[in-house]
Design an enzyme around this catalytic site. Structure first.
Site, PDB file in Angstrom:
ATOM      1  N   LYS A  89       0.837  -1.200   0.000  1.00 21.63           N
ATOM      2  CA  LYS A  89       0.000   0.000   0.000  1.00 21.63           C
ATOM      3  C   LYS A  89       0.876   1.255   0.000  1.00 21.63           C
ATOM      4  O   LYS A  89       1.737   1.426   0.859  1.00 21.63           O
ATOM      5  CB  LYS A  89      -0.912   0.028   1.230  1.00 21.63           C
ATOM      6  CG  LYS A  89      -1.818   1.256   1.284  1.00 21.63           C
ATOM      7  CD  LYS A  89      -2.878   1.125   2.358  1.00 21.63           C
ATOM      8  CE  LYS A  89      -2.462   1.622   3.703  1.00 21.63           C
ATOM      9  NZ  LYS A  89      -2.533   3.087   3.852  1.00 21.63           N
ATOM     10  N   ASP A 111      -3.537   4.251  -1.940  1.00 21.60           N
ATOM     11  CA  ASP A 111      -4.524   4.687  -0.944  1.00 21.60           C
ATOM     12  C   ASP A 111      -4.508   6.202  -0.813  1.00 21.60           C
ATOM     13  O   ASP A 111      -3.972   6.749   0.145  1.00 21.60           O
ATOM     14  CB  ASP A 111      -4.198   4.008   0.398  1.00 21.60           C
ATOM     15  CG  ASP A 111      -5.239   4.294   1.464  1.00 21.60           C
ATOM     16  OD1 ASP A 111      -6.381   4.671   1.107  1.00 21.60           O
ATOM     17  OD2 ASP A 111      -4.925   4.141   2.653  1.00 21.60           O
ATOM     18  N   LYS A 138      -7.495   8.023  -1.225  1.00 23.65           N
ATOM     19  CA  LYS A 138      -8.849   8.397  -0.763  1.00 23.65           C
ATOM     20  C   LYS A 138      -9.381   9.631  -1.505  1.00 23.65           C
ATOM     21  O   LYS A 138      -9.633  10.683  -0.918  1.00 23.65           O
ATOM     22  CB  LYS A 138      -8.859   8.635   0.752  1.00 23.65           C
ATOM     23  CG  LYS A 138      -8.479   7.395   1.563  1.00 23.65           C
ATOM     24  CD  LYS A 138      -8.729   7.584   3.050  1.00 23.65           C
ATOM     25  CE  LYS A 138      -8.362   6.370   3.859  1.00 23.65           C
ATOM     26  NZ  LYS A 138      -6.918   6.099   3.924  1.00 23.65           N
ATOM     27  N   ASP A 161     -13.926  14.345  -4.547  1.00 25.45           N
ATOM     28  CA  ASP A 161     -14.000  15.607  -5.287  1.00 25.45           C
ATOM     29  C   ASP A 161     -15.225  15.513  -6.196  1.00 25.45           C
ATOM     30  O   ASP A 161     -16.014  14.569  -6.082  1.00 25.45           O
ATOM     31  CB  ASP A 161     -12.702  15.803  -6.101  1.00 25.45           C
ATOM     32  CG  ASP A 161     -12.347  17.279  -6.284  1.00 25.45           C
ATOM     33  OD1 ASP A 161     -13.249  18.045  -6.679  1.00 25.45           O
ATOM     34  OD2 ASP A 161     -11.189  17.648  -6.056  1.00 25.45           O
ATOM     35  N   THR A 163     -12.200   5.739  10.732  1.00 22.63           N
ATOM     36  CA  THR A 163     -12.247   5.167  12.086  1.00 22.63           C
ATOM     37  C   THR A 163     -11.832   6.183  13.153  1.00 22.63           C
ATOM     38  O   THR A 163     -12.009   5.939  14.334  1.00 22.63           O
ATOM     39  CB  THR A 163     -11.362   3.916  12.195  1.00 22.63           C
ATOM     40  OG1 THR A 163     -10.094   4.234  11.637  1.00 22.63           O
ATOM     41  CG2 THR A 163     -11.968   2.739  11.474  1.00 22.63           C
ATOM     42  N   ARG A 206       2.749  -1.334  10.903  1.00 21.84           N
ATOM     43  CA  ARG A 206       3.801  -1.431  11.919  1.00 21.84           C
ATOM     44  C   ARG A 206       4.145  -2.840  12.364  1.00 21.84           C
ATOM     45  O   ARG A 206       5.336  -3.121  12.590  1.00 21.84           O
ATOM     46  CB  ARG A 206       3.444  -0.528  13.114  1.00 21.84           C
ATOM     47  CG  ARG A 206       3.605   0.948  12.761  1.00 21.84           C
ATOM     48  CD  ARG A 206       2.853   1.864  13.676  1.00 21.84           C
ATOM     49  NE  ARG A 206       1.404   1.786  13.450  1.00 21.84           N
ATOM     50  CZ  ARG A 206       0.509   2.576  14.027  1.00 21.84           C
ATOM     51  NH1 ARG A 206       0.921   3.506  14.881  1.00 21.84           N
ATOM     52  NH2 ARG A 206      -0.771   2.451  13.755  1.00 21.84           N
TER      53      ARG A 206
HETATM   54  O1  C5P Z   1       0.674   0.311  11.247  1.00 26.66           O
HETATM   55  P1  C5P Z   1      -0.730  -0.173  11.070  1.00 26.66           P
HETATM   56  O2  C5P Z   1      -0.855  -1.682  10.910  1.00 26.66           O
HETATM   57  O3  C5P Z   1      -1.684   0.383  12.120  1.00 26.66           O
HETATM   58  O4  C5P Z   1      -1.128   0.455   9.669  1.00 26.66           O
HETATM   59  C1  C5P Z   1      -2.411   0.358   9.143  1.00 26.66           C
HETATM   60  C2  C5P Z   1      -2.489   1.102   7.839  1.00 26.66           C
HETATM   61  O5  C5P Z   1      -3.853   1.172   7.469  1.00 26.66           O
HETATM   62  C3  C5P Z   1      -1.978   2.540   7.879  1.00 26.66           C
HETATM   63  O6  C5P Z   1      -1.451   2.842   6.579  1.00 26.66           O
HETATM   64  C4  C5P Z   1      -3.217   3.334   8.155  1.00 26.66           C
HETATM   65  O7  C5P Z   1      -3.155   4.636   7.622  1.00 26.66           O
HETATM   66  C5  C5P Z   1      -4.279   2.519   7.414  1.00 26.66           C
HETATM   67  N1  C5P Z   1      -5.629   2.693   7.927  1.00 26.66           N
HETATM   68  C6  C5P Z   1      -5.986   2.437   9.224  1.00 26.66           C
HETATM   69  N2  C5P Z   1      -7.261   2.601   9.654  1.00 26.66           N
HETATM   70  C7  C5P Z   1      -8.169   3.029   8.810  1.00 26.66           C
HETATM   71  C8  C5P Z   1      -7.847   3.286   7.487  1.00 26.66           C
HETATM   72  C9  C5P Z   1      -6.541   3.112   7.068  1.00 26.66           C
HETATM   73  O8  C5P Z   1      -5.152   2.022  10.015  1.00 26.66           O
HETATM   74  N3  C5P Z   1      -9.403   3.149   9.226  1.00 26.66           N
END
Ligand code: C5P
Length: 234
Positions: free
Chosen positions: A32, A59, A61, A64, A123, A214
């Site tokens: 991503k 990603d 998003k 517009d 979220t 992460r």
């Molecule tokens: O590091 P982590 O596993 O939390 O990363 C999750 C990824 O998904 C990040 O790129 C974050 O921006 C994205 N994301 C999220 N929650 C959302 C939408 C996207 O964690 N509701």
């Protein structure tokens, strides 16, 4: 079965992104590219990732007027991404224009169209944040409303939180693809994720793809971490 792991390349430089992608590629299904990496590295990072043979999820998003989103989706399709995101709150006309642009651009190139994913309610938002915008529904009702609107507008997939998977699976047809972030094992730090499931539980609840950042890129051994998550699914 396809490997459902999408690694979020939330790293500051294209060099780090490509190095990470090369090391974990054998154990994951896609990568991503989000706003930070795309704005700093540009479309070239997508070309570099595609050149390694991997699938790319762009990603950004988009939200517009329909014509502008359609053109951005057409450009992403020409860039050859396999998944991309738009905001469902942009409305049915915007979503339909995005899906049509993906289909028509891909057909002209003789490729499969990218999966245009609708983002429902971020979220980070709760009921009071929705109320500030004049949306008086609770969060689950608004997620469901936008998910059904996305479906009616022709979208073939959505991004959702792991805790929305079961509810959405009850109201959407099976062929709707659900992509979920917020994946943590019991042993990981939750970081800033408040609502999480393990990879295995998210798949059991109906996810098709898991976006994991992460727990993989910040691990001492990212390839080992990715392999362990993949092994946990079977
Ligand atoms: O590091 P982590 O596993 O939390 O990363 C999750 C990824 O998904 C990040 O790129 C974050 O921006 C994205 N994301 C999220 N929650 C959302 C939408 C996207 O964690 N509701």
């Amino acid at each position: 079965m396809q490997n459902p792991i999408i690694v979020a390349l939330d790293v500051p430089t294209p060099a780090r992104a490509v190095e990470l992608a090369r090391s974990v590629a054998p154990h994951v299904g896609a990568f991503k590219v989000g706003k930070e990496l795309f704005v700093s590295a540009g479309p070239e990072i997508v070309r570099q990732l595609r050149a390694t043979g991997t699938q790319v999820f762009l990603d950004l998003k988009f939200h517009d007027i329909p014509n502008t989103v359609a053109k951005a989706v057409a450009a992403a399709t020409r860039l050859d991404v396999q998944l991309l995101t738009i905001h469902a709150s942009g409305g049915s006309e915007m979503m339909a224009a995005a899906e049509r642009a993906a289909q028509e651009t891909a057909a002209a190139l003789g490729r499969l169209p990218p999966l245009v994913l609708g983002v429902t309610v971020l979220t980070s938002m709760d009921a009071s944040a929705l109320a500030e915008l004049g949306v008086l529904s609770d969060v689950p009702s608004q997620v469901q409303r936008l998910a059904l609107l996305a479906r009616q507008s022709g979208l073939r997939g959505l991004v959702c939180s792991p805790l929305e998977l079961s509810m959405l699976r009850q109201v959407l047809p099976n062929e709707m693809t659900l992509v979920t972030p917020g994946i943590r094992t019991g042993m990981d730090k939750a970081d800033d994720q408040k609502r999480t499931l393990s990879a295995r539980d998210a798949m059991a609840a109906g996810a098709n793809w898991l976006v994991i950042g992460r727990p993989i890129y910040a691990a001492a051994d990212p390839a080992g971490a990715a392999r362990a998550i993949l092994d946990s699914l079977y």
